[in-house]
Design a protein around this motif. Structure first.
Motif, mmCIF file in Angstrom:
data_model
loop_
_atom_site.group_PDB
_atom_site.id
_atom_site.type_symbol
_atom_site.label_atom_id
_atom_site.label_comp_id
_atom_site.label_asym_id
_atom_site.label_seq_id
_atom_site.Cartn_x
_atom_site.Cartn_y
_atom_site.Cartn_z
ATOM 1 N N LEU A 20 7.206 5.643 -2.739
ATOM 2 C CA LEU A 20 7.617 5.381 -1.362
ATOM 3 C C LEU A 20 7.959 6.687 -0.673
ATOM 4 O O LEU A 20 8.356 7.655 -1.326
ATOM 5 C CB LEU A 20 8.826 4.443 -1.318
ATOM 6 N N ASP A 21 7.856 6.699 0.667
ATOM 7 C CA ASP A 21 8.241 7.909 1.382
ATOM 8 C C ASP A 21 9.637 7.756 1.973
ATOM 9 O O ASP A 21 10.249 6.688 1.936
ATOM 10 C CB ASP A 21 7.203 8.294 2.442
ATOM 11 N N GLU A 22 10.114 8.827 2.542
ATOM 12 C CA GLU A 22 11.506 8.935 2.970
ATOM 13 C C GLU A 22 11.923 7.898 4.009
ATOM 14 O O GLU A 22 13.100 7.559 4.124
ATOM 15 C CB GLU A 22 11.739 10.348 3.510
ATOM 16 N N LYS A 23 10.981 7.384 4.762
ATOM 17 C CA LYS A 23 11.324 6.453 5.834
ATOM 18 C C LYS A 23 11.971 5.172 5.320
ATOM 19 O O LYS A 23 12.618 4.443 6.082
ATOM 20 C CB LYS A 23 10.082 6.110 6.658
ATOM 21 N N TRP A 24 11.789 4.884 4.005
ATOM 22 C CA TRP A 24 12.376 3.668 3.436
ATOM 23 C C TRP A 24 13.870 3.821 3.162
ATOM 24 O O TRP A 24 14.582 2.819 3.044
ATOM 25 C CB TRP A 24 11.644 3.291 2.149
ATOM 26 N N LEU A 25 14.354 5.020 3.054
ATOM 27 C CA LEU A 25 15.773 5.232 2.768
ATOM 28 C C LEU A 25 16.643 4.738 3.922
ATOM 29 O O LEU A 25 16.361 5.010 5.091
ATOM 30 C CB LEU A 25 16.058 6.714 2.517
ATOM 31 N N GLY A 26 17.687 4.013 3.568
ATOM 32 C CA GLY A 26 18.609 3.493 4.566
ATOM 33 C C GLY A 26 18.195 2.183 5.195
ATOM 34 O O GLY A 26 18.966 1.603 5.967
ATOM 35 N N LEU A 63 11.005 -7.175 3.692
ATOM 36 C CA LEU A 63 10.210 -8.045 2.818
ATOM 37 C C LEU A 63 8.729 -7.968 3.166
ATOM 38 O O LEU A 63 7.873 -7.832 2.285
ATOM 39 C CB LEU A 63 10.708 -9.488 2.926
ATOM 40 N N ASN A 64 8.439 -8.019 4.446
ATOM 41 C CA ASN A 64 7.046 -7.958 4.877
ATOM 42 C C ASN A 64 6.447 -6.586 4.595
ATOM 43 O O ASN A 64 5.319 -6.473 4.099
ATOM 44 C CB ASN A 64 6.944 -8.279 6.368
ATOM 45 N N GLY A 65 7.207 -5.536 4.893
ATOM 46 C CA GLY A 65 6.688 -4.190 4.741
ATOM 47 C C GLY A 65 6.485 -3.768 3.303
ATOM 48 O O GLY A 65 5.491 -3.112 2.966
ATOM 49 N N ILE A 66 7.405 -4.150 2.427
ATOM 50 C CA ILE A 66 7.317 -3.696 1.036
ATOM 51 C C ILE A 66 6.121 -4.330 0.331
ATOM 52 O O ILE A 66 5.549 -3.726 -0.595
ATOM 53 C CB ILE A 66 8.631 -3.998 0.274
ATOM 54 N N GLN A 67 5.717 -5.516 0.769
ATOM 55 C CA GLN A 67 4.564 -6.168 0.142
ATOM 56 C C GLN A 67 3.248 -5.470 0.495
ATOM 57 O O GLN A 67 2.258 -5.622 -0.221
ATOM 58 C CB GLN A 67 4.506 -7.642 0.553
ATOM 59 N N GLU A 68 3.263 -4.686 1.556
ATOM 60 C CA GLU A 68 2.059 -3.956 1.959
ATOM 61 C C GLU A 68 1.887 -2.649 1.197
ATOM 62 O O GLU A 68 0.823 -2.037 1.264
ATOM 63 C CB GLU A 68 2.098 -3.680 3.459
ATOM 64 N N GLU A 85 11.270 -3.302 -9.515
ATOM 65 C CA GLU A 85 11.720 -3.462 -10.898
ATOM 66 C C GLU A 85 11.470 -2.226 -11.752
ATOM 67 O O GLU A 85 12.211 -1.974 -12.719
ATOM 68 C CB GLU A 85 11.035 -4.690 -11.521
ATOM 69 N N ALA A 86 10.454 -1.437 -11.418
ATOM 70 C CA ALA A 86 10.157 -0.233 -12.196
ATOM 71 C C ALA A 86 10.810 1.017 -11.599
ATOM 72 O O ALA A 86 10.383 2.132 -11.898
ATOM 73 C CB ALA A 86 8.650 -0.031 -12.298
ATOM 74 N N GLY A 87 11.833 0.816 -10.768
ATOM 75 C CA GLY A 87 12.554 1.948 -10.199
ATOM 76 C C GLY A 87 11.933 2.506 -8.939
ATOM 77 O O GLY A 87 12.274 3.619 -8.520
ATOM 78 N N GLU A 88 11.042 1.746 -8.310
ATOM 79 C CA GLU A 88 10.415 2.219 -7.081
ATOM 80 C C GLU A 88 11.449 2.437 -5.977
ATOM 81 O O GLU A 88 11.301 3.320 -5.139
ATOM 82 C CB GLU A 88 9.363 1.227 -6.599
ATOM 83 N N TYR A 89 12.485 1.594 -5.967
ATOM 84 C CA TYR A 89 13.596 1.791 -5.030
ATOM 85 C C TYR A 89 14.840 1.111 -5.588
ATOM 86 O O TYR A 89 14.758 0.231 -6.441
ATOM 87 C CB TYR A 89 13.257 1.243 -3.634
#
Length: 227
Positions: free
Chosen positions: A154-160, A168-173, A181-185
């Motif tokens: 993932l890139d920095e824009k996901w932080l916060g 939910l919609n965005g992470i599925q894309e 579950e594998a530490g992606e976030y």
């Protein structure tokens, strides 16, 4: 018949979902347990500061117990402390928030067995059910922010970001596990139905680590109890 559990507490959404499920089924969560590696002085995995985890314990009204450990002797340290907590809280078992990684479950079942306790994985599911599980959290009334990301996923824009319907919609894309579950976030839960007050936090600096980025949260002084 209700049981007394210790809950492995990361401060994130998975642990919170386990807490909610155990309480709803009539069980008692006698304590929250969080590992604290001496090498970093922060929580294992999420890398959160102790005062933020302590604030969650105060918000839920459940005793929080630290398991001081070292990376080299992690399992032994966990087991040694956990045996004393078993007697202190008259525990019957320990619950974990793992979803589908067999090696994580095997570790938890092994240490629980050595301590003479049951182990429980209330969220255990098939990998393809992760998106549905995230929707359950989004609809649950709990509030969480993304506090750490894997640089390769993932890139920095996901932080916060808030873990809400948009998330939910965005992470599925992205193609990653929707639950991370594998530490992606990783996430930090700051409010919800079982919280007596919202943990007052604000977003702070972004810290670049070797393979991850972490957003520091600042714990504010103001707390408003719920009526």
């Amino acid at each position: 018949m209700s049981k007394r559990w210790a809950l492995s507490w990361s401060g994130g959404k998975d642990a919170c979902m386990v807490l909610d499920q155990l309480i709803k089924q009539g069980d008692e969560v006698a304590c929250l347990i969080t590992t604290l590696p001496k090498e970093i002085g922060r929580t294992f995995g999420h890398g959160e500061r102790t005062e933020l985890i302590q604030a969650q314990g105060e918000a839920t009204g459940i005793p929080l117990e630290w398991i001081s450990c070292s990376f080299d002797t992690y399992t032994l340290d966990f087991l040694s402390t956990f045996k004393s907590l078993k007697n202190k809280y008259e525990l019957e078992g320990v619950a974990f928030g793992d979803l589908y990684l067999d090696e994580h479950r095997e570790w938890g079942e092994n240490v629980a067995e050595q301590a003479g306790l049951m182990s429980s994985y209330p969220l255990w599911m098939e990998k393809e059910d992760a998106a549905a599980a995230l929707k359950v959290f989004v609809d649950s009334g709990y509030k969480a922010k993304v506090i750490r990301i894997s640089n390769s996923r993932l890139d920095e824009k996901w932080l916060g970001r808030e873990v809400d319907a948009s998330f939910l919609n965005g992470i599925q894309e992205t193609g990653i596990c929707p639950m991370g579950e594998a530490g992606e976030y990783h996430t930090y839960v700051y409010d919800g139905p079982l919280f007596r007050f919202q943990v007052p936090v604000e977003k702070g600096d972004i810290v670049e680590l070797e393979t991850t980025k972490r957003m520091e949260l600042t714990l504010l002084e103001e707390r408003v109890n719920k009526e």
